[in-house]
Design an enzyme around this catalytic site. Structure first.
Site, PDB file in Angstrom:
ATOM      1  N   LYS A 128     -23.251  17.578 -25.186  1.00 32.80           N
ATOM      2  CA  LYS A 128     -23.790  18.647 -24.332  1.00 32.80           C
ATOM      3  C   LYS A 128     -24.341  19.757 -25.219  1.00 32.80           C
ATOM      4  CE  LYS A 128     -22.338  21.500 -20.352  1.00 32.80           C
ATOM      5  NZ  LYS A 128     -21.200  21.850 -19.482  1.00 32.80           N
ATOM      6  N   SER A 161     -22.100  21.171 -14.594  1.00 35.82           N
ATOM      7  CA  SER A 161     -23.269  21.505 -15.392  1.00 35.82           C
ATOM      8  C   SER A 161     -23.571  20.494 -16.502  1.00 35.82           C
ATOM      9  CB  SER A 161     -23.070  22.881 -16.036  1.00 35.82           C
ATOM     10  OG  SER A 161     -21.986  22.851 -16.944  1.00 35.82           O
ATOM     11  N   SER A 170     -17.291  21.078 -14.699  1.00 31.00           N
ATOM     12  CA  SER A 170     -18.574  20.575 -15.214  1.00 31.00           C
ATOM     13  C   SER A 170     -18.530  19.222 -15.914  1.00 31.00           C
ATOM     14  CB  SER A 170     -19.197  21.600 -16.146  1.00 31.00           C
ATOM     15  OG  SER A 170     -19.816  22.586 -15.367  1.00 31.00           O
TER      16      SER A 170
HETATM   17  N1  GLN Z   1     -20.167  24.875 -11.133  1.00 31.22           N
HETATM   18  C1  GLN Z   1     -19.394  25.628 -12.075  1.00 31.22           C
HETATM   19  C2  GLN Z   1     -20.059  26.953 -12.319  1.00 31.22           C
HETATM   20  O1  GLN Z   1     -21.225  27.058 -12.074  1.00 31.22           O
HETATM   21  C3  GLN Z   1     -19.321  24.813 -13.327  1.00 31.22           C
HETATM   22  C4  GLN Z   1     -18.891  25.534 -14.530  1.00 31.22           C
HETATM   23  C5  GLN Z   1     -18.539  24.659 -15.688  1.00 31.22           C
HETATM   24  O2  GLN Z   1     -17.586  23.892 -15.580  1.00 31.22           O
HETATM   25  N2  GLN Z   1     -19.207  24.821 -16.800  1.00 31.22           N
HETATM   26  O3  GLN Z   1     -19.446  27.894 -12.737  1.00 31.22           O
END
Ligand code: GLN
Length: 488
Positions: free
Chosen positions: A90, A165, A189
């Site tokens: 990532k 994400s 995420s």
């Molecule tokens: N959907 C979560 C957010 O937008 C995901 C965050 C994450 O795990 N990086 O905060």
């Protein structure tokens, strides 16, 4: 991904070699290369061929290693445990030789200055880096649509999101454009995109895996985790990822076990709880039907399956978005146009800060910074941040109480299968609600894994298995047994 009878290679080598090697899991690739090290070149060739073929549609990658250079470092790693088999990372994790853009215009030209501890560990174990995967800007989002660079598509249906994400990481694995990937999980995420793309995603216990070199989003929640084609690979990777690290003061791992050992011991001695609150009206009807089959599978495997309650679940979204945004507003203050990032053209120092931030950050990141700054401001601190901290404790206590009685908790990872690209971008609250079943785990600091749990309308859905602090072995055992037995 290649369909398999089960997740161990049992076909004679001849047949394995006939399939494209990029379709193998990590442990299958290791088995193959142990027998025929010369296949490393084909494995890497097949990965690039798949990337050439699928990337124009899927758009999982932001950067891909030069093939000859990768092959060279892979060959040098052949005598190490991971045999030179590369992983996909990532793009919020520092990786030498690559940029680390965090999906942001602000960091468009930022070259990594060191290897994150996880990258170092993987290289030490013999796994070089194939490429950097797309993500929502600074890991904020549930669809990968918040990337400044591109929207990754779900390999199962290109009109749909891969989740987020870590959408690039999950899509790359699901499309066999990667053998495995790393994601980060602050509020789901790793698990969310894994569920929507039909692969495995493990969020370890807070502190188990070093975050040195991961761009901080919300420091009390962030964890790095593997995204893989099967449960065994998640265990195998965790063996190299779970390490104490003096560069991360929250690193807790000491004397970590071999996570693959005893993974096949089944779940007969486990009590598995299904929480009522995760089956409310926000849950898609198709997933509800699937969940009945998940339950039957655990019963068939001999587990004791019971209903449980996690009464404060309904506060999790509000709690998470206040805490995560508050921490993000502080962590992102370092991006000021002076250090790291691109900067605005101006002669005034004040304007340099504000213009650079205005030009560099996208709308979702700005929304979080504003939300977080507001929640932390004098006069509102108690009402928002303080209250969120209290509610976080109640959510954690729900889990502590549940784990006094059960070994594991099973629930959906996402309330819906993959949604259409564009469907939720105009409605941030609707997007936040995608995280309803995955953020409680981050607030409690406990581990959880999403395992493929069948399909609804031809789209994958994920079963989430949660455990108490450091219960990764139990989770992996249950996931492994489930994966072998579950039939859609
Ligand atoms: N959907 C979560 C957010 O937008 C995901 C965050 C994450 O795990 N990086 O905060």
């Amino acid at each position: 991904m290649a369909k398999r009878e089960n997740n161990r290679i049992q076909t004679p080598l001849r047949e394995v070699v006939l399939i494209s090697l990029n379709e193998l899991t990590l442990h299958e690739s290791i088995d193959l290369l142990n027998k025929s090290p010369g296949e490393l070149e084909k494995l890497i060739k097949d990965l690039y061929a798949k990337i050439d073929d699928r990337e124009p549609d899927v758009q999982a990658y932001l950067e891909i290693a030069d093939r000859d250079e990768l092959l060279k470092s892979a060959r040098e790693f052949l005598d190490r445990p991971l045999k030179g088999i590369p992983g996909t990372i990532k793009d919020n994790i520092q990786t030498l030789g690559f940029k680390t853009t965090c999906g942001s215009k602000f960091l468009e030209d930022f070259n990594s200055v060191y290897d994150a501890t996880v990258i170092k560990s993987l290289k030490d174990a013999g796994s070089p880096v194939l490429g950097k995967a797309n993500l929502d800007e600074f890991a904020m989002g549930s669809s990968t649509e918040n990337s400044y660079f591109q929207t990754t598509r779900n390999p199962h249906d290109l009109s749909r999101v891969p989740g987020g994400s870590s959408g690039g990481s999950a899509a790359a694995v699901a499309a066999d454009e990667a053998i495995y990937a790393l994601g980060s999980d602050t509020g789901g995420s790793v698990r969310h995109p894994a569920a929507l793309c039909g692969v495995v995603g493990l969020k370890p216990t807070y502190g188990l895996v070093s975050r040195y070199g991961l761009t901080a989003f919300a420091s009390s929640l962030d964890q790095i985790g593997p995204i893989t084609k099967d449960v065994y690979d998640a265990a195998l990777l965790l063996n190299y990822l779970a390490r104490q690290d003096e560069m991360d003061s929250t690193s807790a791992a000491e004397n970590t076990p071999d996570y693959t050992r005893g993974i096949d011991r089944g779940v007969e001695e486990f009590k598995v709880g299904f929480p009522n609150e995760y089956f409310g009206e926000e849950l898609d009807a198709g997933i509800r039907e699937q969940a009945k089959k998940w339950r039957k599978t655990f019963e068939k495997l001999g587990a004791d399956v019971v209903d449980i309650s996690l009464p404060h679940t309904e506060y999790a979204i509000a709690t998470y978005y206040i805490i995560a945004s508050s921490e993000a507003s502080a962590n992102l203050a370092r991006f000021d146009g002076v250090r790291y990032t691109s900067r605005a053209e101006t002669n005034s120092i004040e304007e340099l800060f504000s213009l650079s931030r205005d030009e560099g950050f996208g709308p979702e990141v700005k929304r979080r910074i504003l939300l977080g700054t507001y929640a932390l401001s004098a006069g509102y601190y108690d009402e928002y941040y303080g209250k969120a901290q209290k509610s976080r404790r109640l959510i954690k206590r729900d889990f502590d109480r549940a784990f006094d009685d059960v070994d594991l908790i099973a629930a959906p990872a996402s309330p819906t299968p993959a949604f259409e690209i564009g469907e939720k971008v105009e409605d941030p609250l609707e997007m936040y609600l995608s995280d309803i079943f995955i953020v409680p785990v981050n607030l409690a600091g406990i581990p959880a894994m999403s395992v493929p749990g069948g399909e609804v309308d031809d789209l994958p859905v994920g079963l989430q298995i949660m455990g108490g602090s450091l219960a990764e072995k139990k989770i992996l055992r249950a996931g492994y047994a489930f994966e072998k037995t579950f039939e859609n």
